[in-house]
Motif scaffolding. Structure first.
Motif, short mmCIF file in Angstrom:
data_model
loop_
_atom_site.label_atom_id
_atom_site.label_comp_id
_atom_site.label_asym_id
_atom_site.label_seq_id
_atom_site.Cartn_x
_atom_site.Cartn_y
_atom_site.Cartn_z
N MET A 76 0.81 -1.21 0.00
CA MET A 76 0.00 0.00 0.00
C MET A 76 0.85 1.27 0.00
SD MET A 76 -3.23 -1.00 2.39
CE MET A 76 -2.43 -2.03 3.59
N LEU A 77 2.12 1.15 0.37
CA LEU A 77 3.00 2.31 0.45
C LEU A 77 3.92 2.46 -0.76
CD1 LEU A 77 3.97 1.91 4.21
CD2 LEU A 77 2.46 3.66 3.26
N LEU A 78 4.23 1.37 -1.44
CA LEU A 78 5.13 1.43 -2.60
C LEU A 78 4.45 2.09 -3.79
CD1 LEU A 78 6.95 -2.02 -2.78
CD2 LEU A 78 8.03 0.22 -2.67
N ARG A 79 5.18 2.95 -4.48
CA ARG A 79 4.62 3.63 -5.65
C ARG A 79 5.04 2.99 -6.95
NH1 ARG A 79 6.93 9.25 -4.03
NH2 ARG A 79 8.57 8.17 -5.11
N ASP A 80 6.31 2.61 -7.06
CA ASP A 80 6.88 2.24 -8.35
C ASP A 80 7.02 0.72 -8.53
OD1 ASP A 80 7.12 4.94 -8.90
OD2 ASP A 80 9.10 5.05 -7.98
N SER A 81 6.00 -0.01 -8.15
CA SER A 81 6.04 -1.47 -8.29
C SER A 81 4.73 -1.94 -8.89
CB SER A 81 6.26 -2.12 -6.92
OG SER A 81 5.98 -3.51 -6.98
N GLU A 82 4.83 -2.64 -10.01
CA GLU A 82 3.64 -3.19 -10.65
C GLU A 82 2.98 -4.24 -9.74
OE1 GLU A 82 0.56 -4.04 -13.18
OE2 GLU A 82 1.91 -2.32 -13.14
N VAL A 83 3.78 -5.03 -9.06
CA VAL A 83 3.24 -6.05 -8.15
C VAL A 83 2.46 -5.35 -7.03
CG1 VAL A 83 3.81 -7.89 -6.51
CG2 VAL A 83 5.03 -7.73 -8.69
N ALA A 84 3.03 -4.28 -6.46
CA ALA A 84 2.34 -3.55 -5.39
C ALA A 84 1.03 -2.96 -5.90
CB ALA A 84 3.24 -2.46 -4.83
N ARG A 85 1.03 -2.45 -7.12
CA ARG A 85 -0.20 -1.90 -7.69
C ARG A 85 -1.27 -2.99 -7.81
NH1 ARG A 85 -3.14 -1.98 -11.76
NH2 ARG A 85 -1.77 -3.26 -13.03
N ARG A 86 -0.85 -4.19 -8.26
CA ARG A 86 -1.81 -5.29 -8.38
C ARG A 86 -2.34 -5.73 -7.01
NH1 ARG A 86 1.95 -7.93 -12.36
NH2 ARG A 86 2.35 -9.35 -10.65
N VAL A 87 -1.48 -5.72 -5.99
CA VAL A 87 -1.93 -6.07 -4.64
C VAL A 87 -2.93 -5.03 -4.15
CG1 VAL A 87 -1.21 -6.29 -2.22
CG2 VAL A 87 0.14 -7.38 -4.03
N ARG A 88 -2.66 -3.75 -4.39
CA ARG A 88 -3.61 -2.69 -3.97
C ARG A 88 -4.95 -2.87 -4.67
NH1 ARG A 88 1.09 0.39 -4.51
NH2 ARG A 88 0.44 1.22 -6.51
N THR A 89 -4.90 -3.15 -5.97
CA THR A 89 -6.14 -3.37 -6.72
C THR A 89 -6.91 -4.55 -6.15
OG1 THR A 89 -5.16 -2.45 -8.72
CG2 THR A 89 -7.07 -3.89 -9.02
N TYR A 90 -6.19 -5.60 -5.85
CA TYR A 90 -6.82 -6.78 -5.26
C TYR A 90 -7.49 -6.44 -3.92
CZ TYR A 90 -7.29 -11.10 -2.68
OH TYR A 90 -7.80 -12.11 -1.90
N LEU A 91 -6.78 -5.72 -3.07
CA LEU A 91 -7.34 -5.36 -1.76
C LEU A 91 -8.59 -4.50 -1.93
CD1 LEU A 91 -4.06 -4.61 0.22
CD2 LEU A 91 -5.59 -6.58 0.50
N LEU A 92 -8.56 -3.56 -2.86
CA LEU A 92 -9.75 -2.73 -3.11
C LEU A 92 -10.90 -3.56 -3.66
CD1 LEU A 92 -7.98 0.40 -4.62
CD2 LEU A 92 -9.12 0.24 -2.39
N ASP A 93 -10.58 -4.51 -4.55
CA ASP A 93 -11.62 -5.38 -5.09
C ASP A 93 -12.25 -6.25 -4.01
OD1 ASP A 93 -11.12 -4.33 -7.59
OD2 ASP A 93 -9.98 -6.08 -8.31
N VAL A 94 -11.41 -6.76 -3.11
CA VAL A 94 -11.92 -7.60 -2.02
C VAL A 94 -12.82 -6.79 -1.11
CG1 VAL A 94 -11.22 -8.82 0.09
CG2 VAL A 94 -10.05 -9.29 -2.05
N GLU A 95 -12.43 -5.56 -0.80
CA GLU A 95 -13.25 -4.71 0.06
C GLU A 95 -14.59 -4.42 -0.61
OE1 GLU A 95 -15.15 -1.54 2.04
OE2 GLU A 95 -14.45 -1.41 -0.02
N GLN A 96 -14.56 -4.11 -1.89
CA GLN A 96 -15.79 -3.83 -2.62
C GLN A 96 -16.69 -5.07 -2.68
OE1 GLN A 96 -15.20 -2.60 -6.65
NE2 GLN A 96 -17.30 -1.92 -6.91
N ALA A 97 -16.09 -6.20 -2.96
CA ALA A 97 -16.86 -7.44 -3.04
C ALA A 97 -17.45 -7.82 -1.69
CB ALA A 97 -15.97 -8.57 -3.56
N SER A 98 -16.71 -7.57 -0.61
CA SER A 98 -17.24 -7.92 0.71
C SER A 98 -18.46 -7.09 1.06
CB SER A 98 -16.16 -7.79 1.78
OG SER A 98 -15.83 -6.43 2.00
#
Length: 170
Positions: A76-98
């Motif tokens: 959630m803190l890293l800016r320049d990582s594609e993997v971090a961006r995908r993890v953030r997207t996943y976390l947001l998707d999980v929150e929305q789905a829940s």
């Protein structure tokens, strides 16, 4: 995970992780980051000799280790990582789905679905990264990954059976 493992997972430099750790030490510590020293460090190194650079543990004063929660915090803190961006997207998707599921399936079904989803989307990919980074424990990690895959398949089958049984009820 160690600092080097976190850096490898996110595809950034060790120094980037260290700087992030310095800037957000309190937050990361609250989420499971720990600095091992003294007896704790010696115990960790004796349990994990293969993490050392050579065949023998390297002398060092401390070692920073990260829990799963701390690794997610770093994502959630890293800016320049594609993997971090995908993890953030996943976390947001999980929150929305829940939120959408609150009026959806029963709690047991949601738990089974969430476990299967998390295993498939986060745990297995993390094992894949670890397998690439670790030559000595390749067989053990592959076996663990396969075991998690079997658990995921069983949960999916269990969920399907529950659905069929619920459908048959009068």
């Amino acid at each position: 995970m160690t600092t080097a493992m976190v850096a490898t997972y996110f595809g950034v430099t060790v120094e980037a992780v260290r700087q992030l750790t310095r800037r957000h030490r309190e937050e990361l510590a609250t989420n499971g980051m720990a600095v091992l020293r003294g007896a704790d460090l010696r115990q960790f190194e004796s349990d994990n000799v293969s993490l050392s650079l050579g065949s023998y543990p390297q002398a060092r004063r401390s070692l920073t280790v990260y829990s799963r929660r701390a690794v997610l915090n770093i994502a959630m803190l890293l800016r320049d990582s594609e993997v971090a961006r995908r993890v953030r997207t996943y976390l947001l998707d999980v929150e929305q789905a829940s939120r959408a599921e609150l009026d959806g399936p029963a709690l047991d079904d949601r738990i089974d679905q969430r476990i299967a989803h998390v295993l498939g989307k986060t745990v297995v990919p993390m094992f894949n990264v670890l397998i690439e980074a670790s030559g000595e424990h390749h067989r053990e990690l592959v076996a663990m990954r396969d075991g998690v895959g079997r658990i995921e398949q069983r949960l999916r089958a269990h969920h399907a059976r529950l659905r069929r049984l619920e459908y048959r009820r009068p």
